[in-house]
Design an enzyme around this catalytic site. Structure first.
Site, PDB file in Angstrom:
ATOM      1  N   HIS A 108      68.109 -21.978 -87.150  1.00 30.28           N
ATOM      2  CA  HIS A 108      67.918 -21.972 -85.693  1.00 30.28           C
ATOM      3  C   HIS A 108      67.031 -20.762 -85.381  1.00 30.28           C
ATOM      4  CE1 HIS A 108      72.090 -23.645 -85.969  1.00 30.28           C
ATOM      5  NE2 HIS A 108      71.810 -24.318 -84.883  1.00 30.28           N
ATOM      6  N   ASP A 111      68.926 -17.556 -85.450  1.00 31.41           N
ATOM      7  CA  ASP A 111      69.475 -17.085 -86.741  1.00 31.41           C
ATOM      8  C   ASP A 111      68.488 -16.121 -87.373  1.00 31.41           C
ATOM      9  OD1 ASP A 111      71.283 -19.174 -86.389  1.00 31.41           O
ATOM     10  OD2 ASP A 111      70.246 -20.500 -87.800  1.00 31.41           O
TER      11      ASP A 111
HETATM   12  C1  XLS Z   1      77.462 -27.702 -85.034  1.00 34.97           C
HETATM   13  C2  XLS Z   1      76.288 -28.279 -85.642  1.00 34.97           C
HETATM   14  C3  XLS Z   1      75.115 -27.320 -85.802  1.00 34.97           C
HETATM   15  C4  XLS Z   1      73.859 -28.079 -86.026  1.00 34.97           C
HETATM   16  C5  XLS Z   1      72.605 -27.311 -85.808  1.00 34.97           C
HETATM   17  O1  XLS Z   1      78.537 -28.263 -85.057  1.00 34.97           O
HETATM   18  O2  XLS Z   1      76.639 -28.833 -86.862  1.00 34.97           O
HETATM   19  O3  XLS Z   1      75.373 -26.397 -86.818  1.00 34.97           O
HETATM   20  O4  XLS Z   1      73.810 -28.604 -87.318  1.00 34.97           O
HETATM   21  O5  XLS Z   1      72.470 -26.879 -84.499  1.00 34.97           O
END
Ligand code: XLS
Ligand code: NI
Ligand code: NI
Length: 445
Positions: A108, A111
């Protein structure tokens, strides 16, 4: 031990590159089944599985839960200024990816790069981080499976991002998504993901669900149009999840998302990213969600993890359930395998797992599970009578009136007349026990 590190420090000095040692090995940091170059049905395991590690759980989350603070301390998280910390985290991340031997990673925006005090500052910082990531990709050969924007953590998104009742918040989300799309393009990302973090509602009483879903569709169309104009050739992915953090999320499950995409003219550009734990939360199996996508020709990628049958939340554990892996791989192989997607480990070690080696162990276990699942599924599909047993159940549609019905040649009166003439059908066994035994036979042999 040969040192592998990026930048000026080794963050995992006790771990070398993870070797393949086979099922007889008792080295916990060696693969027992994932042999990247082993060929199964004309493709190597690495080509089938397209493994990816994620930036968020592994390098950002430190074990905090609603009842207690962080339990894990990271050597890359000690710098006081945010950009030095981001750089160290990136060095640690690329060292980890390289030692683990995954070809892909996912992130993301937030991140990788901290949130600035303005849209422009956040964009500038992200671009700087993307420049470093590009260098590290070139140095290590790592590739980006997908990028995404975190438009659910910041307080401004408490009522949603593209479904927020306040247009100004929607515009902030758009700014983030634009920058994250630019970053994904710059890094050669093969997909761009939308997980609808808070796109849903907590109370139906204060929510105009119709307007919110219309806004979400318009937002996705706008993002798609921008990305295509910028030359993005990859696949857009929606990641269904029925709840958490909101009580009800619009991207509830695969079938809901497929209907939404088709209704809004998005089906040519978007596919789905199926997460195993989200399937559990929706009351489905992992294989069910994959099957709904392949039926629609819309399986994009997988967030590989596992929930807990007794808990109602996203535990994001590493996938170790071989039975689920076999069934999932059967669906994936029957669909011809991944095109632009892969298995991304959207999984985290437990709060109590505080040794740095634990994150390697989690990924090694997950990679072994799907590698073995691949071998067993391939064996079932190619060497057993599974496919014949399944298609036999539908044999009555292969010729005669059944085939005419499939071809649209019979009306309701015709069907009635056939029923009257044939009389009561002979009961035909579903043979579920035989199917289940066949899977076990191939798993256990
Ligand atoms: C949350 C989601 C997230 C997505 C990416 O539950 O799995 O991690 O994969 O935003
Ligand atoms: Ni996910
Ligand atoms: Ni999740």
């Amino acid at each position: 031990m040969s040192k592998i590190f990026i930048g000026d420090k080794e963050y995992f000095p006790t771990v070398s590159s993870i070797p393949f040692e086979g099922p007889e090995s008792d080295n916990p940091l060696a693969f027992k089944f994932y042999d990247a170059n082993k060929v199964i049905g004309g493709k190597t395991m690495a080509e089938h599985l397209r493994y990816s590690a994620c930036y968020w759980h592994t390098f950002c989350a430190k074990g905090g839960d609603p009842f207690g603070p962080d339990t894990q301390t990271f050597a890359w998280d000690q710098a006081s200024d945010p950009m030095s910390a981001a750089r160290q985290k990136m060095d640690a991340a690329f060292e980890f990816f390289t030692k683990l031997g995954v070809p892909y990673y996912c992130f993301h925006d937030r991140d990788m790069s901290p949130e600035g005090e303005s849209v422009a500052q956040s964009e500038g910082w992200l671009q700087e981080c993307v420049g470093w990531a590009k260098e590290r990709q070139q140095e290590t050969g790592m590739k980006l499976l997908w990028g995404t924007a975190n438009v659910f953590s910041h307080a401004r998104y408490m009522n949603g991002a593209s479904t927020n009742p306040n247009f100004q918040v929607l515009a902030q989300a758009a700014a983030q998504v634009k920058a994250a799309i630019d970053a994904t393009i710059e890094l050669g990302g093969e997909n761009y993901v939308f997980w609808g973090g808070r796109e849903g509602y907590i109370s139906l009483l204060n929510t105009s669900t119709k307007q919110e879903q219309e806004n979400m569709a318009r937002f996705l169309q706008t993002a798609r149009d921008y990305a295509r104009k910028q030359g993005f050739k990859g696949t857009f992915l929606i990641e269904p999840k029925p709840m958490e953090p909101t009580k009800h999320q619009y991207d509830f499950d695969a079938q809901t998302v497929i209907g939404f995409l088709r209704h809004n003219g998005l089906a040519d550009d978007f596919k789905l990213n199926i997460e195993a734990n989200h399937a559990t939360l929706a009351g489905h199996t992992f294989a069910h969600e994959l099957q709904m996508c392949t039926d629609a020709g819309m399986l994009g990628s997988v967030d590989a993890n596992r929930g807990d049958a007794q808990n109602g939340w996203d535990t994001d554990q590493f996938p170790t359930d071989i039975y689920d892996a076999v069934h999932g791989m059967m669906v994936l192989l029957e669909d011809g395998g991944f095109k632009s997607g892969g298995f991304n480990f959207d999984a985290k070690v437990r709060r109590e797992s505080v040794d740095m080696e634990d994150i390697f162990a989690g990924h090694v276990g997950g990679m072994d599970t799907f590698a073995r699942g691949l071998e067993i599924a391939h064996d079932i599909l190619n060497n057993s009578n599974y496919k014949a047993l399944k298609s036999e159940r539908y044999g009555s549609f292969n010729s005669g009136a059944g085939a005419d019905f499939r071809a649209g040649k019979l009306d309701l009166q015709n069907l009635r007349d056939i029923a009257a003439e044939q009389g009561e059908p002979v009961l035909q066994s579903g043979k579920q026990e035989k199917f289940e035994n066949l899977i076990n036979q191939y798993m256990l042999k």
